[in-house]
Design an enzyme around this catalytic site. Structure first.
Site, PDB file in Angstrom:
ATOM      1  N   GLY A   1       0.800  -1.224   0.000  1.00 39.72           N
ATOM      2  CA  GLY A   1       0.000   0.000   0.000  1.00 39.72           C
ATOM      3  C   GLY A   1       0.828   1.267   0.000  1.00 39.72           C
ATOM      4  O   GLY A   1       0.501   2.227  -0.698  1.00 39.72           O
TER       5      GLY A   1
ATOM      6  N   GLN B   1      -7.377  -3.176  -3.454  1.00 44.02           N
ATOM      7  CA  GLN B   1      -8.143  -2.025  -2.946  1.00 44.02           C
ATOM      8  C   GLN B   1      -7.248  -0.828  -2.661  1.00 44.02           C
ATOM      9  O   GLN B   1      -7.697   0.294  -2.586  1.00 44.02           O
ATOM     10  CB  GLN B   1      -8.924  -2.504  -1.709  1.00 44.02           C
TER      11      GLN B   1
ATOM     12  N   LYS C   1       4.984  -9.664  -6.303  1.00 44.79           N
ATOM     13  CA  LYS C   1       4.742  -8.222  -6.288  1.00 44.79           C
ATOM     14  C   LYS C   1       5.884  -7.436  -6.911  1.00 44.79           C
ATOM     15  O   LYS C   1       5.665  -6.410  -7.568  1.00 44.79           O
ATOM     16  CB  LYS C   1       4.511  -7.740  -4.851  1.00 44.79           C
TER      17      LYS C   1
ATOM     18  N   ASN D   1       4.086  -4.311   9.196  1.00 45.87           N
ATOM     19  CA  ASN D   1       4.001  -4.935  10.524  1.00 45.87           C
ATOM     20  C   ASN D   1       5.144  -4.425  11.390  1.00 45.87           C
ATOM     21  O   ASN D   1       6.173  -3.960  10.891  1.00 45.87           O
ATOM     22  CB  ASN D   1       4.035  -6.463  10.406  1.00 45.87           C
TER      23      ASN D   1
ATOM     24  N   CYS E   1      -3.765  -4.240   9.681  1.00 48.33           N
ATOM     25  CA  CYS E   1      -4.750  -3.774   8.695  1.00 48.33           C
ATOM     26  C   CYS E   1      -5.710  -4.892   8.307  1.00 48.33           C
ATOM     27  O   CYS E   1      -6.881  -4.648   8.050  1.00 48.33           O
ATOM     28  CB  CYS E   1      -4.035  -3.246   7.453  1.00 48.33           C
TER      29      CYS E   1
ATOM     30  N   CYS F   1      17.503   6.432  24.245  1.00 49.92           N
ATOM     31  CA  CYS F   1      17.034   5.563  23.152  1.00 49.92           C
ATOM     32  C   CYS F   1      17.884   4.292  23.107  1.00 49.92           C
ATOM     33  O   CYS F   1      19.109   4.368  23.142  1.00 49.92           O
ATOM     34  CB  CYS F   1      17.147   6.308  21.820  1.00 49.92           C
TER      35      CYS F   1
HETATM   36 ZN    ZN Z   1      16.799   6.871  18.712  1.00 52.32          ZN
END
Ligand code: ZN
Length: 267
Positions: free
Chosen positions: A40, A71, A85, A130, A187, A244
């Site tokens: 998509g 779709q 694909k 995903n 989805c 992080c």
């Molecule tokens: Zn980061």
């Protein structure tokens, strides 16, 4: 790079833009963009990048075209059902623009192949669908020092951010780890408005073009959130997270792995 007469005509609406010009178009033709996922998000991105004359476009996707894809995955058509694909997409891209070299890989992006897949590209578009794949793209681009565009879509909502590794907030600065399996519907479980994929994938293509041109401001350090039902675009300002796990001061993720332990600290 000297443009041919045919190229000057084909790209005339670009070349007339002062921000692009012949030099900018030559930069696009010399540009190399990898699209992860020919679905998509990848469909509009691939079509626009091919039309724009991005000279080398890589496509990696292991799937075949399914009826439920049509779709929203507008690069594929009904006669392509059952085809890989990447083959279906490459045909359309080559038909739009013979200037474009399309390099296909009919496989999934994995920790094992990521380095080899990413190394030849300037910019990456994450068109996966995903969480494990999105975290893998984020980590792989970090370790390979490749700028990339993330986008996610579900129901009527989309979000996107561009990451320049080592310089701007990364995907894991926002979402430390994938949500537990089943915590967020996919989805296929919750649905997605087809047009939403087009809006978000087109924004991603725009980021790639701007990056190659060196023009404008990239969508960095802010998450753009689009709601199709309300027609609202929100900018959520973000900063790099010093803790992080990927790009922080003391990262805990120091090598690329396929499986990321699921935790509940999705923010
Ligand atoms: Zn980061």
């Amino acid at each position: 790079m000297n443009l041919t007469d045919a190229q000057i005509e084909r790209y005339s609406r670009h070349i007339i833009l002062p921000e692009v010009g012949g030099k900018g178009q030559a930069r696009l033709l010399a540009g190399r963009v990898l699209i992860v996922g020919a679905g998509g998000l990848g469909s509009p991105a691939a079509l626009y990048l091919a039309a724009a004359g991005v000279g080398t476009i890589g496509l990696i996707d292991a799937d075949t075209v399914d009826l439920t894809n049509l779709q929203r995955q507008i690069i594929h058509a009904t006669p392509d059902l059952g085809r890989p694909k990447v083959d279906s997409a490459a045909d359309k891209m080559r038909a739009i623009n013979p200037d474009v070299r399309v390099i296909t890989r009919r496989e999934r992006l994995t920790a094992a192949n990521a380095q080899a897949v990413l190394k030849d590209y300037d910019f990456v578009i994450d068109g996966t669908d995903n969480f494990p794949s999105k975290f893998l793209v984020a980590d792989a681009c970090h370790f390979a020092h490749k700028p990339y565009s993330h986008a996610g879509i579900l129901r009527f909502d989309g979000q996107t951010i561009t990451v320049v590794p080592g310089e701007t907030a990364c995907y894991r600065c926002i979402f430390q780890a994938p949500p537990p399996a089943g915590a967020v519907p996919s989805c296929s479980q919750a649905g997605v408005l087809g047009v939403l994929a087009g809006v978000m994938g087109t924004l991603q293509a725009t980021e790639a073009v701007k990056f190659l041109l060196g023009q404008g401001e990239l969508l960095t350090n802010r998450l753009l959130v689009y709601n199709a039902l309300k027609t609202t675009f929100r900018n959520v300002p973000l900063k790099r997270n010093p803790s992080c796990p990927l790009c922080g001061a003391t990262p805990t993720i120091t090598e690329l792995k396929d499986e990321t332990p699921a935790t509940c600290d999705l923010k």
